[in-house]
Design a protein around this motif. Structure first.
Motif, mmCIF file in Angstrom:
data_model
loop_
_atom_site.group_PDB
_atom_site.id
_atom_site.type_symbol
_atom_site.label_atom_id
_atom_site.label_comp_id
_atom_site.label_asym_id
_atom_site.label_seq_id
_atom_site.Cartn_x
_atom_site.Cartn_y
_atom_site.Cartn_z
ATOM 1 N N GLU A 42 3.626 -57.984 29.616
ATOM 2 C CA GLU A 42 4.856 -57.299 29.211
ATOM 3 C C GLU A 42 4.626 -55.826 28.922
ATOM 4 O OE1 GLU A 42 6.229 -59.486 25.890
ATOM 5 O OE2 GLU A 42 7.169 -61.079 27.068
ATOM 6 N N ALA A 43 3.401 -55.455 28.594
ATOM 7 C CA ALA A 43 3.104 -54.056 28.298
ATOM 8 C C ALA A 43 3.015 -53.257 29.599
ATOM 9 C CB ALA A 43 1.790 -53.941 27.523
ATOM 10 N N PRO A 44 3.515 -52.033 29.606
ATOM 11 C CA PRO A 44 3.427 -51.221 30.823
ATOM 12 C C PRO A 44 2.029 -50.703 31.110
ATOM 13 C CG PRO A 44 4.402 -49.952 29.043
ATOM 14 C CD PRO A 44 4.243 -51.358 28.528
ATOM 15 N N LEU A 45 1.086 -50.949 30.188
ATOM 16 C CA LEU A 45 -0.268 -50.441 30.340
ATOM 17 C C LEU A 45 -1.220 -51.404 29.659
ATOM 18 C CD1 LEU A 45 -1.812 -47.869 31.376
ATOM 19 C CD2 LEU A 45 -1.678 -47.030 29.036
ATOM 20 N N THR A 46 -2.342 -51.729 30.312
ATOM 21 C CA THR A 46 -3.328 -52.619 29.715
ATOM 22 C C THR A 46 -4.345 -51.812 28.916
ATOM 23 O OG1 THR A 46 -4.788 -52.539 31.651
ATOM 24 C CG2 THR A 46 -3.047 -54.213 31.638
ATOM 25 N N ALA A 47 -5.093 -52.533 28.074
ATOM 26 C CA ALA A 47 -6.110 -51.856 27.266
ATOM 27 C C ALA A 47 -7.213 -51.280 28.141
ATOM 28 C CB ALA A 47 -6.693 -52.847 26.252
ATOM 29 N N GLY A 282 -3.184 -57.504 21.131
ATOM 30 C CA GLY A 282 -2.658 -56.627 20.092
ATOM 31 C C GLY A 282 -2.289 -55.251 20.624
ATOM 32 N N PHE A 283 -3.094 -54.737 21.563
ATOM 33 C CA PHE A 283 -2.778 -53.428 22.155
ATOM 34 C C PHE A 283 -1.451 -53.477 22.898
ATOM 35 C CE2 PHE A 283 -2.854 -50.690 25.914
ATOM 36 C CZ PHE A 283 -3.021 -49.442 25.324
ATOM 37 N N ALA A 284 -1.178 -54.587 23.582
ATOM 38 C CA ALA A 284 0.098 -54.709 24.300
ATOM 39 C C ALA A 284 1.270 -54.606 23.338
ATOM 40 C CB ALA A 284 0.134 -56.043 25.053
ATOM 41 N N ALA A 285 1.161 -55.267 22.191
ATOM 42 C CA ALA A 285 2.261 -55.193 21.208
ATOM 43 C C ALA A 285 2.402 -53.795 20.632
ATOM 44 C CB ALA A 285 2.018 -56.205 20.094
ATOM 45 N N ILE A 286 1.277 -53.161 20.324
ATOM 46 C CA ILE A 286 1.324 -51.808 19.755
ATOM 47 C C ILE A 286 1.988 -50.847 20.729
ATOM 48 C CG2 ILE A 286 -0.116 -49.858 19.069
ATOM 49 C CD1 ILE A 286 -2.090 -51.888 17.905
ATOM 50 N N VAL A 347 4.579 -52.096 11.261
ATOM 51 C CA VAL A 347 4.247 -53.030 12.340
ATOM 52 C C VAL A 347 2.933 -52.639 13.018
ATOM 53 C CG1 VAL A 347 5.007 -53.970 14.545
ATOM 54 C CG2 VAL A 347 6.661 -53.616 12.713
ATOM 55 N N VAL A 348 2.809 -51.366 13.377
ATOM 56 C CA VAL A 348 1.627 -50.922 14.125
ATOM 57 C C VAL A 348 0.373 -50.991 13.261
ATOM 58 C CG1 VAL A 348 0.552 -48.944 15.264
ATOM 59 C CG2 VAL A 348 2.938 -49.495 15.732
ATOM 60 N N SER A 349 0.446 -50.496 12.026
ATOM 61 C CA SER A 349 -0.744 -50.488 11.167
ATOM 62 C C SER A 349 -1.200 -51.903 10.834
ATOM 63 C CB SER A 349 -0.454 -49.711 9.887
ATOM 64 O OG SER A 349 0.590 -50.324 9.138
ATOM 65 N N THR A 350 -0.264 -52.819 10.624
ATOM 66 C CA THR A 350 -0.646 -54.196 10.330
ATOM 67 C C THR A 350 -1.311 -54.847 11.533
ATOM 68 O OG1 THR A 350 1.235 -54.384 8.811
ATOM 69 C CG2 THR A 350 0.198 -56.430 9.538
ATOM 70 N N THR A 351 -0.784 -54.620 12.726
ATOM 71 C CA THR A 351 -1.396 -55.189 13.926
ATOM 72 C C THR A 351 -2.777 -54.598 14.167
ATOM 73 O OG1 THR A 351 0.821 -55.447 14.874
ATOM 74 C CG2 THR A 351 -1.036 -55.641 16.376
ATOM 75 N N VAL A 352 -2.937 -53.298 13.953
ATOM 76 C CA VAL A 352 -4.259 -52.671 14.090
ATOM 77 C C VAL A 352 -5.230 -53.266 13.080
ATOM 78 C CG1 VAL A 352 -5.517 -50.497 13.803
ATOM 79 C CG2 VAL A 352 -3.367 -50.535 15.064
ATOM 80 N N LEU A 353 -4.775 -53.497 11.853
ATOM 81 C CA LEU A 353 -5.634 -54.101 10.832
ATOM 82 C C LEU A 353 -6.088 -55.494 11.251
ATOM 83 C CD1 LEU A 353 -6.856 -54.024 7.960
ATOM 84 C CD2 LEU A 353 -4.691 -54.959 7.120
ATOM 85 N N MET A 354 -5.167 -56.280 11.819
ATOM 86 C CA MET A 354 -5.530 -57.629 12.270
ATOM 87 C C MET A 354 -6.524 -57.570 13.429
ATOM 88 S SD MET A 354 -3.925 -59.651 10.254
ATOM 89 C CE MET A 354 -3.914 -58.431 8.930
ATOM 90 N N ILE A 355 -6.416 -56.553 14.282
ATOM 91 C CA ILE A 355 -7.363 -56.422 15.389
ATOM 92 C C ILE A 355 -8.755 -56.071 14.870
ATOM 93 C CG2 ILE A 355 -7.933 -55.047 17.433
ATOM 94 C CD1 ILE A 355 -4.963 -54.755 17.976
ATOM 95 N N LEU A 356 -8.813 -55.173 13.896
ATOM 96 C CA LEU A 356 -10.115 -54.718 13.393
ATOM 97 C C LEU A 356 -10.798 -55.762 12.525
ATOM 98 C CD1 LEU A 356 -9.235 -51.021 12.440
ATOM 99 C CD2 LEU A 356 -10.378 -51.854 14.495
ATOM 100 N N LEU A 357 -10.026 -56.536 11.763
ATOM 101 C CA LEU A 357 -10.638 -57.530 10.884
ATOM 102 C C LEU A 357 -11.338 -58.607 11.720
ATOM 103 C CD1 LEU A 357 -7.989 -58.090 8.071
ATOM 104 C CD2 LEU A 357 -10.218 -57.017 7.864
ATOM 105 N N GLY A 358 -12.557 -58.896 11.340
ATOM 106 C CA GLY A 358 -13.285 -59.971 12.009
ATOM 107 C C GLY A 358 -14.079 -59.532 13.204
ATOM 108 N N ASN A 359 -13.915 -58.306 13.684
ATOM 109 C CA ASN A 359 -14.660 -57.885 14.860
ATOM 110 C C ASN A 359 -16.139 -57.673 14.570
ATOM 111 O OD1 ASN A 359 -12.452 -57.983 16.484
ATOM 112 N ND2 ASN A 359 -12.102 -55.778 16.556
#
Length: 362
Positions: A42-47, A282-286, A347-359
């Protein structure tokens, strides 16, 4: 003997399944769940494409996505400058006697003309804000369950519960409050700003400025409280998830003879691949959220700047009433910009936080 053979057979099957599920471009054995793939499509650009893009490529991409965003404010600014300059020329050509006879009627007529010229763009921006909030609310209702499933696959069940519980409820609450209360407040500010044109005992311009100021302060306070609360819950949940994951890997490597260590390492490789997919999803949603609100943010910023220039022109031409009107429109745009930035930032900061946590956890 039978028990030992059964343990070895179970370990062999588990290890084979783990290696078969290991993601890789060459193997092609890893099958991404359809919901995950759909979210990334759905995102116009991939990571991966984003990582390989140069600065010129990024400029071309975002300029193509935002094409036409500033055309309406610029056209409005040209007409606004024309009205203010023309009004200044007329006032300069009129004699002092004629101006004293008109009193403030001429300035009020010019201010009403400016308000009628600018109000369609401002009302359209309100409708765009409401539509963007509704679209984002609908998208999050679909995306969050998908992203929480990715997080559970990464061994972040506790963090996924925070994201799918606290954040989902808070995002829906914010969107509902902004649509049901924020949008009417913006419409009320426009009405109060229009009333400020007339000379009345109540200073509507000061009232508009006060409402906009306290509204921005309230949004900042809510963003700070929510960010602190979500960060603390996420960090505590991630600590629990990390402990559970390490305990499971230790039990697996120590309880299965001979191949327990290999199975544990294979699980680590699988988790690393799923975490990479978590970043892509997560990047697609951001990107989708950014492209949803970025045009409105740019339009608000450009319009504020142009109204500020119009206020300077109004002051230079001696039309204080029109300058007060444009100052009130600037305050209105600042509040609308604060609403847009507040929701998109949450929305964006929370999604970024979820991406970074656990990596960083194995």
């Amino acid at each position: 003997m039978k028990k030992g053979c059964f343990i070895l057979l179970f370990a062999f099957l588990l290890c084979s399944a783990a290696f078969a599920a290991q993601p890789g471009a060459e193997t092609g054995l890893f099958e991404i769940p359809p919901a995950w793939q759909q979210t990334m499509d759905e995102a116009p650009l991939t990571a991966q494409e984003f990582r390989s893009m140069s600065l010129r490529d990024l400029w071309d991409f975002f300029s193509s996505q935002l094409k036409g965003t500033v055309q309406a404010p610029i056209r409005l600014a040209a007409r606004l400058a024309g009205i203010l300059v023309l009004a200044g020329v007329v006032k300069s050509l009129c004699s002092e006697k004629a101006l004293s006879g008109l009193g403030t009627s001429f300035d009020i007529i010019v201010a009403v003309s400016v308000f009628l010229l600018c109000s369609p763009l401002l009302l359209q921006m309100i409708q765009d804000l409401k539509a963007s909030l509704e679209n984002c609310r609908t998208y999050l209702a679909v995306f969050i369950p998908v992203f929480t499933s990715v997080m559970v696959s990464c061994g972040q069940a506790g963090t996924a519960a925070v994201y799918g519980g606290l954040f989902l409820g808070f995002a829906n609450l914010i969107a509902a409050l902004l649509c049901n209360f924020g949008v009417p407040i913006l419409q009320l500010l426009l009405v109060l700003n229009a009333c400020g044109i007339m000379e009345t005992p109540v200073d509507f311009s000061a009232l508009t400025r006060g409402i906009a100021k306290w509204g921005r302060w309230l949004l900042t306070f809510c963003a700070t409280v929510f960010g602190t609360l979500l960060t603390l819950q996420s960090v505590f949940a991630q600590s629990t998830d990390t402990l559970a994951l390490k305990t499971g890997k230790f039990l697996l490597s120590s309880s299965i003879p001979v191949v327990g260590k290999a199975v544990s390492d294979a699980m680590g490789s699988v988790l690393a691949g799923v975490k990479l997919l978590k970043g892509s999803v997560g990047f697609a949603a951001i990107l989708i959220i950014a492209l949803t609100f970025l045009p409105l943010i740019i339009k608000c910023v450009v319009s504020q700047f142009l109204f500020f220039i119009g206020e300077i022109i109004a002051g230079a031409t001696g039309n204080a009433t029109c300058g007060k009107l444009l100052r009130g429109m600037t305050d209105y745009l600042q509040l609308q910009l604060a609403m847009v930035v507040f929701f998109s930032f949450v929305v964006v900061s929370t999604t970024v936080l979820m991406i970074l946590l656990g990596n960083g956890s194995a």
